[in-house]
Design a protein around this motif. Structure first.
Motif, PDB file in Angstrom:
ATOM      1  N   PRO A   2       0.821  -1.208   0.000  1.00  0.00           N
ATOM      2  CA  PRO A   2       0.000   0.000   0.000  1.00  0.00           C
ATOM      3  C   PRO A   2       0.853   1.255   0.000  1.00  0.00           C
ATOM      4  O   PRO A   2       1.893   1.313   0.635  1.00  0.00           O
ATOM      5  CB  PRO A   2      -0.806  -0.098   1.299  1.00  0.00           C
ATOM      6  CG  PRO A   2      -0.653  -1.492   1.782  1.00  0.00           C
ATOM      7  CD  PRO A   2       0.596  -2.029   1.174  1.00  0.00           C
ATOM      8  N   LYS A   3       0.396   2.233  -0.730  1.00  0.00           N
ATOM      9  CA  LYS A   3       1.072   3.522  -0.746  1.00  0.00           C
ATOM     10  C   LYS A   3       0.648   4.316   0.481  1.00  0.00           C
ATOM     11  O   LYS A   3      -0.327   3.995   1.140  1.00  0.00           O
ATOM     12  CB  LYS A   3       0.694   4.299  -2.010  1.00  0.00           C
ATOM     13  CG  LYS A   3       1.218   3.670  -3.274  1.00  0.00           C
ATOM     14  CD  LYS A   3       0.909   4.548  -4.457  1.00  0.00           C
ATOM     15  CE  LYS A   3       1.516   3.969  -5.711  1.00  0.00           C
ATOM     16  NZ  LYS A   3       1.298   4.822  -6.871  1.00  0.00           N
ATOM     17  N   THR A   4       1.387   5.402   0.766  1.00  0.00           N
ATOM     18  CA  THR A   4       0.996   6.269   1.867  1.00  0.00           C
ATOM     19  C   THR A   4      -0.282   7.008   1.495  1.00  0.00           C
ATOM     20  O   THR A   4      -0.633   7.109   0.322  1.00  0.00           O
ATOM     21  CB  THR A   4       2.111   7.292   2.179  1.00  0.00           C
ATOM     22  OG1 THR A   4       2.350   8.067   1.007  1.00  0.00           O
ATOM     23  CG2 THR A   4       3.381   6.601   2.625  1.00  0.00           C
ATOM     24  N   GLN A   5      -0.973   7.521   2.493  1.00  0.00           N
ATOM     25  CA  GLN A   5      -2.234   8.226   2.270  1.00  0.00           C
ATOM     26  C   GLN A   5      -2.002   9.423   1.346  1.00  0.00           C
ATOM     27  O   GLN A   5      -1.180  10.274   1.639  1.00  0.00           O
ATOM     28  CB  GLN A   5      -2.797   8.711   3.616  1.00  0.00           C
ATOM     29  CG  GLN A   5      -4.122   9.407   3.517  1.00  0.00           C
ATOM     30  CD  GLN A   5      -5.263   8.464   3.193  1.00  0.00           C
ATOM     31  OE1 GLN A   5      -5.164   7.267   3.330  1.00  0.00           O
ATOM     32  NE2 GLN A   5      -6.358   9.015   2.758  1.00  0.00           N
ATOM     33  N   SER A  12      -5.971  10.534  -4.561  1.00  0.00           N
ATOM     34  CA  SER A  12      -6.775   9.446  -4.003  1.00  0.00           C
ATOM     35  C   SER A  12      -7.584   8.758  -5.088  1.00  0.00           C
ATOM     36  O   SER A  12      -7.647   7.523  -5.149  1.00  0.00           O
ATOM     37  CB  SER A  12      -7.717   9.976  -2.923  1.00  0.00           C
ATOM     38  OG  SER A  12      -6.988  10.499  -1.854  1.00  0.00           O
ATOM     39  N   ARG A  15      -5.332   6.676  -7.298  1.00  0.00           N
ATOM     40  CA  ARG A  15      -4.931   5.438  -6.620  1.00  0.00           C
ATOM     41  C   ARG A  15      -6.095   4.450  -6.576  1.00  0.00           C
ATOM     42  O   ARG A  15      -5.903   3.243  -6.752  1.00  0.00           O
ATOM     43  CB  ARG A  15      -4.415   5.746  -5.210  1.00  0.00           C
ATOM     44  CG  ARG A  15      -3.993   4.526  -4.435  1.00  0.00           C
ATOM     45  CD  ARG A  15      -2.836   3.779  -5.084  1.00  0.00           C
ATOM     46  NE  ARG A  15      -2.529   2.576  -4.321  1.00  0.00           N
ATOM     47  CZ  ARG A  15      -2.094   1.445  -4.840  1.00  0.00           C
ATOM     48  NH1 ARG A  15      -1.859   1.352  -6.132  1.00  0.00           N
ATOM     49  NH2 ARG A  15      -1.863   0.400  -4.076  1.00  0.00           N
ATOM     50  N   ILE A  19      -6.199   0.591  -7.893  1.00  0.00           N
ATOM     51  CA  ILE A  19      -6.630  -0.531  -7.057  1.00  0.00           C
ATOM     52  C   ILE A  19      -7.718  -1.334  -7.754  1.00  0.00           C
ATOM     53  O   ILE A  19      -7.677  -2.571  -7.781  1.00  0.00           O
ATOM     54  CB  ILE A  19      -7.101  -0.024  -5.674  1.00  0.00           C
ATOM     55  CG1 ILE A  19      -5.893   0.474  -4.879  1.00  0.00           C
ATOM     56  CG2 ILE A  19      -7.852  -1.110  -4.914  1.00  0.00           C
ATOM     57  CD1 ILE A  19      -6.243   1.197  -3.598  1.00  0.00           C
ATOM     58  N   SER A  35      -5.462  -6.618   1.082  1.00  0.00           N
ATOM     59  CA  SER A  35      -4.719  -5.401   1.404  1.00  0.00           C
ATOM     60  C   SER A  35      -5.138  -4.244   0.499  1.00  0.00           C
ATOM     61  O   SER A  35      -5.344  -3.117   0.963  1.00  0.00           O
ATOM     62  CB  SER A  35      -3.216  -5.670   1.263  1.00  0.00           C
ATOM     63  OG  SER A  35      -2.478  -4.505   1.496  1.00  0.00           O
ATOM     64  N   LEU A  36      -5.275  -4.528  -0.792  1.00  0.00           N
ATOM     65  CA  LEU A  36      -5.718  -3.499  -1.735  1.00  0.00           C
ATOM     66  C   LEU A  36      -7.134  -3.037  -1.418  1.00  0.00           C
ATOM     67  O   LEU A  36      -7.443  -1.846  -1.474  1.00  0.00           O
ATOM     68  CB  LEU A  36      -5.653  -4.027  -3.168  1.00  0.00           C
ATOM     69  CG  LEU A  36      -4.261  -4.206  -3.758  1.00  0.00           C
ATOM     70  CD1 LEU A  36      -4.336  -4.963  -5.080  1.00  0.00           C
ATOM     71  CD2 LEU A  36      -3.581  -2.858  -3.943  1.00  0.00           C
ATOM     72  N   GLU A  38      -8.646  -3.064   1.519  1.00  0.00           N
ATOM     73  CA  GLU A  38      -8.602  -2.235   2.730  1.00  0.00           C
ATOM     74  C   GLU A  38      -8.094  -0.831   2.415  1.00  0.00           C
ATOM     75  O   GLU A  38      -8.631   0.161   2.911  1.00  0.00           O
ATOM     76  CB  GLU A  38      -7.718  -2.890   3.786  1.00  0.00           C
ATOM     77  CG  GLU A  38      -8.332  -4.133   4.390  1.00  0.00           C
ATOM     78  CD  GLU A  38      -7.390  -4.891   5.307  1.00  0.00           C
ATOM     79  OE1 GLU A  38      -6.155  -4.637   5.271  1.00  0.00           O
ATOM     80  OE2 GLU A  38      -7.878  -5.747   6.058  1.00  0.00           O
ATOM     81  N   GLU A  39      -7.069  -0.742   1.579  1.00  0.00           N
ATOM     82  CA  GLU A  39      -6.554   0.568   1.173  1.00  0.00           C
ATOM     83  C   GLU A  39      -7.633   1.340   0.419  1.00  0.00           C
ATOM     84  O   GLU A  39      -7.836   2.538   0.641  1.00  0.00           O
ATOM     85  CB  GLU A  39      -5.312   0.403   0.294  1.00  0.00           C
ATOM     86  CG  GLU A  39      -4.706   1.721  -0.133  1.00  0.00           C
ATOM     87  CD  GLU A  39      -3.517   1.569  -1.069  1.00  0.00           C
ATOM     88  OE1 GLU A  39      -3.007   2.620  -1.519  1.00  0.00           O
ATOM     89  OE2 GLU A  39      -3.097   0.434  -1.364  1.00  0.00           O
ATOM     90  N   LEU A  43      -9.393   5.007   1.116  1.00  0.00           N
ATOM     91  CA  LEU A  43      -9.395   6.075   0.110  1.00  0.00           C
ATOM     92  C   LEU A  43     -10.808   6.559  -0.192  1.00  0.00           C
ATOM     93  O   LEU A  43     -11.036   7.757  -0.388  1.00  0.00           O
ATOM     94  CB  LEU A  43      -8.711   5.594  -1.171  1.00  0.00           C
ATOM     95  CG  LEU A  43      -7.206   5.386  -1.065  1.00  0.00           C
ATOM     96  CD1 LEU A  43      -6.674   4.664  -2.297  1.00  0.00           C
ATOM     97  CD2 LEU A  43      -6.492   6.709  -0.864  1.00  0.00           C
TER      98      LEU A  43
END
Length: 87
Positions: A2-5, A12, A15, A19, A35-36, A38-39, A43
Motif C-alpha cells: 500500500p502507498k501512503t495516504q 486518491s 490510486r 486498485i 490489502s488493496l 482495505e486501502e 481512500l
C-alpha cells in the motif's frame, strides 16, 4: 504494497483507479487483494470526506431584487427546482 495516504482528492481517485484495475486482475493473490481492498476503503472514506467538505463550501449566487446574493448550497431542496420549472 500500500502507498501512503494521498494528500489530495485527485491523488486518491487515481490510486483508487489503480486498485480497481489490480483487483479486476484475477491473478492477484488473496492476501494482496485484501490489502488493496482495505486501502481502497480508506481512500473512499477520504474522498467522501473531501467531497462533503467541498459541498459545504459551495455557494450559489441567486438574483434577488436585481442584486446577487450568496446562498448556502442545499442538496435536499427540490422546491427550488420545481419553482424554476414553473417560471
Amino acid at each position: 504494497m500500500p502507498k501512503t495516504q494521498p494528500k489530495n482528492f485527485e491523488e486518491s481517485l487515481s490510486r483508487l483507479e489503480e486498485i480497481v484495475e489490480a483487483l479486476e486482475n484475477r491473478d492477484v493473490e488473496l492476501d494482496n487483494a485484501l490489502s488493496l481492498f482495505e486501502e481502497g476503503v480508506g481512500l473512499v472514506k477520504f474522498c467522501s470526506a473531501k467531497l462533503e467538505e467541498t459541498k459545504k463550501k459551495i455557494e450559489i449566487l441567486v438574483s434577488k431584487d436585481g442584486k446577487l446574493k450568496p446562498e448556502n448550497f442545499e442538496t435536499d431542496s427540490s422546491d427550488g427546482d420545481d419553482e424554476n420549472k414553473k417560471n
